[in-house]
Write an enzyme that holds these catalytic residues in place. Structure first.
Site, mmCIF file in Angstrom:
data_model
loop_
_atom_site.group_PDB
_atom_site.id
_atom_site.type_symbol
_atom_site.label_atom_id
_atom_site.label_comp_id
_atom_site.label_asym_id
_atom_site.label_seq_id
_atom_site.Cartn_x
_atom_site.Cartn_y
_atom_site.Cartn_z
ATOM 1 N N ASN A 25 -1.199 29.173 13.103
ATOM 2 C CA ASN A 25 -0.091 28.205 13.090
ATOM 3 C C ASN A 25 -0.477 26.828 13.632
ATOM 4 O OD1 ASN A 25 -0.224 29.311 15.649
ATOM 5 N ND2 ASN A 25 1.989 29.333 15.960
ATOM 6 N N GLU A 85 -2.292 34.403 25.275
ATOM 7 C CA GLU A 85 -1.180 33.501 24.935
ATOM 8 C C GLU A 85 -0.430 34.180 23.803
ATOM 9 O OE1 GLU A 85 -0.355 30.704 26.367
ATOM 10 O OE2 GLU A 85 -2.126 30.285 27.590
ATOM 11 N N CYS A 110 5.028 29.420 18.733
ATOM 12 C CA CYS A 110 5.388 30.356 19.805
ATOM 13 C C CYS A 110 6.405 29.749 20.746
ATOM 14 C CB CYS A 110 4.133 30.728 20.577
ATOM 15 S SG CYS A 110 3.220 29.290 21.133
ATOM 16 N N LYS A 121 -13.254 33.479 16.602
ATOM 17 C CA LYS A 121 -12.857 34.241 15.418
ATOM 18 C C LYS A 121 -11.649 33.524 14.837
ATOM 19 C CE LYS A 121 -10.318 36.992 14.097
ATOM 20 N NZ LYS A 121 -9.325 36.643 13.068
ATOM 21 N N GLU A 151 11.395 37.583 17.714
ATOM 22 C CA GLU A 151 10.777 36.260 17.546
ATOM 23 C C GLU A 151 10.940 35.873 16.073
ATOM 24 O OE1 GLU A 151 6.508 36.011 18.097
ATOM 25 O OE2 GLU A 151 6.683 33.941 18.779
ATOM 26 N N LYS A 199 -7.607 34.241 9.271
ATOM 27 C CA LYS A 199 -8.068 34.252 7.872
ATOM 28 C C LYS A 199 -7.289 33.258 7.005
ATOM 29 C CE LYS A 199 -5.366 38.240 6.193
ATOM 30 N NZ LYS A 199 -4.362 38.144 7.281
ATOM 31 N N ARG A 258 9.742 22.074 13.650
ATOM 32 C CA ARG A 258 8.332 21.660 13.619
ATOM 33 C C ARG A 258 7.505 22.846 13.134
ATOM 34 N NH1 ARG A 258 4.304 21.245 18.457
ATOM 35 N NH2 ARG A 258 5.658 22.896 19.187
HETATM 36 P P1 NAD Z 1 -1.521 37.776 14.963
HETATM 37 O O1 NAD Z 1 -1.495 38.441 16.284
HETATM 38 O O2 NAD Z 1 -1.248 38.602 13.769
HETATM 39 O O3 NAD Z 1 -2.947 37.090 14.710
HETATM 40 C C1 NAD Z 1 -3.557 36.251 15.652
HETATM 41 C C2 NAD Z 1 -5.061 36.389 15.526
HETATM 42 O O4 NAD Z 1 -5.422 37.733 15.812
HETATM 43 C C3 NAD Z 1 -5.604 36.094 14.130
HETATM 44 O O5 NAD Z 1 -6.877 35.514 14.254
HETATM 45 C C4 NAD Z 1 -5.730 37.483 13.523
HETATM 46 O O6 NAD Z 1 -6.692 37.536 12.512
HETATM 47 C C5 NAD Z 1 -6.170 38.279 14.729
HETATM 48 N N1 NAD Z 1 -5.871 39.697 14.668
HETATM 49 C C6 NAD Z 1 -4.899 40.330 13.957
HETATM 50 N N2 NAD Z 1 -4.950 41.659 14.187
HETATM 51 C C7 NAD Z 1 -5.960 41.867 15.062
HETATM 52 C C8 NAD Z 1 -6.496 43.021 15.714
HETATM 53 N N3 NAD Z 1 -5.988 44.235 15.503
HETATM 54 N N4 NAD Z 1 -7.540 42.855 16.555
HETATM 55 C C9 NAD Z 1 -8.039 41.625 16.800
HETATM 56 N N5 NAD Z 1 -7.588 40.498 16.219
HETATM 57 C C10 NAD Z 1 -6.548 40.626 15.373
HETATM 58 O O7 NAD Z 1 -0.512 36.567 15.093
HETATM 59 P P2 NAD Z 1 -0.165 35.453 13.990
HETATM 60 O O8 NAD Z 1 0.827 36.024 13.064
HETATM 61 O O9 NAD Z 1 -1.387 34.862 13.418
HETATM 62 O O10 NAD Z 1 0.485 34.346 14.941
HETATM 63 C C11 NAD Z 1 1.778 34.433 15.322
HETATM 64 C C12 NAD Z 1 1.943 34.921 16.749
HETATM 65 O O11 NAD Z 1 1.148 34.156 17.642
HETATM 66 C C13 NAD Z 1 3.360 34.743 17.223
HETATM 67 O O12 NAD Z 1 3.771 35.866 17.943
HETATM 68 C C14 NAD Z 1 3.268 33.524 18.117
HETATM 69 O O13 NAD Z 1 4.291 33.443 19.082
HETATM 70 C C15 NAD Z 1 1.937 33.698 18.721
HETATM 71 N N6 NAD Z 1 1.416 32.431 19.257
HETATM 72 C C16 NAD Z 1 1.371 32.257 20.607
HETATM 73 C C17 NAD Z 1 0.913 31.061 21.135
HETATM 74 C C18 NAD Z 1 0.867 30.831 22.628
HETATM 75 O O14 NAD Z 1 0.212 29.875 23.051
HETATM 76 N N7 NAD Z 1 1.504 31.663 23.443
HETATM 77 C C19 NAD Z 1 0.510 30.026 20.279
HETATM 78 C C20 NAD Z 1 0.568 30.232 18.909
HETATM 79 C C21 NAD Z 1 1.015 31.455 18.408
#
Ligand code: NAD
Length: 498
Positions: free
Chosen positions: A165, A264, A298, A188, A394, A191, A292
């Site tokens: 994001n 995070e 998040c 990492k 969320e 994708k 935004r």
């Molecule tokens: P996600 O957890 O699906 O993916 C995040 C990352 O983890 C990606 O690189 C993904 O490829 C990887 N990933 C997915 N499954 C994995 C696994 N089993 N093992 C290791 N890595 C894995 O999240 P998303 O959908 O990409 O992002 C949205 C989430 O991120 C929301 O919950 C959002 O609130 C959170 N977020 C938090 C912050 C913060 O600073 N607190 C900032 C941005 C996004």
């Protein structure tokens, strides 16, 4: 667009910008036998075929990071800071390229991509400035006869996993802290947005970061890559930004080798508007905070909680402002782009359907916008009887939910009624209420009369299910450092003998 190579994953040219599509390991760009596509969410077209890293690549990246660690930690602070400044200058030269790549793969409007670029570069600079200012302490041992010298050392090779994001901010904020602290890194990418991380890492390469200090892996199988790296005890740190579920899985993996972890994670941000708030200010900030990045943040306002005495005026103005938002391709004059994927758009259809079924009143939006691309109307729902199963979900979408309360007490109770604890927002003209209420809000960050908070000088992060640790501020670099104490025996009479 010209894809020069798919199977060898060399480069792709996008809007006249050439971007590496390989993995970056030990100072070299590498191809892989298979690739995966990166899609432009504004039109569904394939932008690039990226190298698809596997377990052998993960092991190779870790080997490189481990081999480079001792030399990197030995760099003097000034030399390391100078290298950061060179990298920062290169990033600034490439600002427009990076912003345009972000628009292409994430769909965000160009103005938002430019702001994200600037914030990311500022974070990188912040860490560069910290490098030469890390100090220890010196004290007499409590019982005499020795001295206590306390300092910090880099944690060691670190795995950085980032979401799609904020494709640049997430990697720049983590890599900036880790590298400044003297850790080598394996990043990492997500994708959906690997191209932005490629241009970022290329700037570090061009600035002269030594081989193995920075490594970059793209993959369509994140779980396999990360579990391979996490299983190796030579990895000393994992820093993750993403969903709470994946964060929890990584913490379980970290437990095996007692790997240091920063998380995070997700949020359920309450946006509280008290009865004495400046309504126009609150409406304007709520629009930014909610829409935004098409709500995919998040720290987005997840529950807008308004005092009943001003709810009618706030809601009317918020709905009007939402209706005025222009939606489209991020390169056009728009306020909001597409959501990241067709899956995400379809999820929104179901989410809004569930909310309406649970009794929510749809005030504006609520439909997908015909493609190509994955667009959804900015949507507002009024919730009179919150469904416990939906109230704390969320949303991560351009969907706003407005709740009404009758007192500050009720607002705070409802705001805190969540397992998350990332960002909260509070609107009031009374400084005393602002201070007392913000102290009672169980969140890592509280925006008072503002809907945007990220700043390099601020400790960004959450409590409860929103995570562990902070990024930025004075604290961020310490996520990648650990205290080291030297007890030095002295003969207290030495100085007087000679
Ligand atoms: P996600 O957890 O699906 O993916 C995040 C990352 O983890 C990606 O690189 C993904 O490829 C990887 N990933 C997915 N499954 C994995 C696994 N089993 N093992 C290791 N890595 C894995 O999240 P998303 O959908 O990409 O992002 C949205 C989430 O991120 C929301 O919950 C959002 O609130 C959170 N977020 C938090 C912050 C913060 O600073 N607190 C900032 C941005 C996004």
């Amino acid at each position: 667009m010209t894809i020069l190579s798919t199977s060898t994953a060399a480069t792709v040219t996008l809007r006249a910008h050439t971007v590496r599509t390989g993995l970056y390991i030990d100072g070299e760009w590498r191809s892989t036998p298979s690739t995966f596509p990166v899609v432009n969410p504004a039109n569904g077209e394939i932008l690039a075929e990226m190298a698809d890293g596997g377990e052998a690549d993960a092991r190779s990246a870790l080997e490189a990071a481990v081999a480079a660690q001792d030399d990197w930690r030995a760099w003097g602070p000034r030399a390391r800071a100078n290298l950061f400044h060179r990298a920062h200058a290169l990033l600034m030269e490439r600002a427009e390229t990076i912003a345009e790549i972000m628009v292409l793969e994430s769909g965000k409007p160009l103005a938002e991509a430019r702001s994200e670029f600037q914030l990311s570069a500022d974070f990188f600079l912040w860490y560069a400035e910290q490098i030469a200012h890390l100090h220890g302490t010196y004290a007499s041992g409590s019982t005499g006869g020795y001295r206590v010298v306390a300092t910090h050392q880099p944690v060691g090779p670190s795995l950085l996993i980032t979401p799609w994001n904020f494709p640049l901010l997430m990697i720049a904020r983590k890599a900036g802290a880790a590298l400044a602290a003297g850790c080598t890194v394996i990043t990492k990418s997500a994708k959906e947005t690997p191209l932005t991380s490629a241009v970022f890492v290329e700037a570090l390469h061009d600035a002269g970061f030594p081989p193995g200090v920075v490594n970059l892996i793209h993959t369509r199988s994140s779980a396999r890559i990360s579990s391979t790296i996490m299983a190796d005890p030579r990895l000393r740190k994992v820093s993750f930004t993403g969903s709470t579920g994946v964060g929890s899985t990584l913490l379980e993996q970290a437990a095996k080798n007692i790997t240091n972890a920063s998380m995070e994670l997700g949020g359920d941000g309450p946006f509280v508007v008290l009865e004495d708030a400046d309504i126009d200010l609150a409406v304007g900030q709520a629009i930014i905070c909610k829409f935004r990045n098409a709500g995919q943040a998040c720290v987005a306002a997840n529950r807008i909680i308004v005092h009943s005495s001003i709810a009618e005026e706030f809601t009317r103005k918020f709905v009007e402002a939402t209706r005025a938002l222009r939606v489209g391709d991020g390169f056009d004059a728009v306020d909001m782009g597409p959501v990241i994927s067709s899956d995400q758009r379809d999820r929104l259809g179901r989410l809004v359907g569930d909310l309406v079924e649970s009794g929510a009143e749809l005030l504006v939006g609520g439909r997908e916008i015909a493609g190509p691309g994955y667009f959804y109307e900015p949507t507002v729902l009024k919730i009179t009887a919150p469904d416990p199963a939906l109230a704390n979900e969320e949303l991560f979408a351009p969907v706003a939910t407005i709740y009404t309360v009758d007192s500050t007490e009720e607002a705070i109770r409802f705001a805190n009624d969540t397992g998350y604890g990332l960002a909260a927002y509070l609107f009031t003209e009374d400084i005393s209420s602002a201070i007392v209420a913000s102290e009672r809000l169980e969140f890592g960050m509280v925006g008072i009369n503002r809907g945007i908070m990220a700043d390099p000088a601020a400790p960004f992060g959450g409590i409860k299910a929103s995570g562990l640790g902070r990024e930025g501020g004075h604290d961020g670099i310490y996520e990648f450092l650990e205290p080291k104490y030297l007890a030095i025996t002295v003969d207290e009479t030495t100085g007087t003998k000679r």
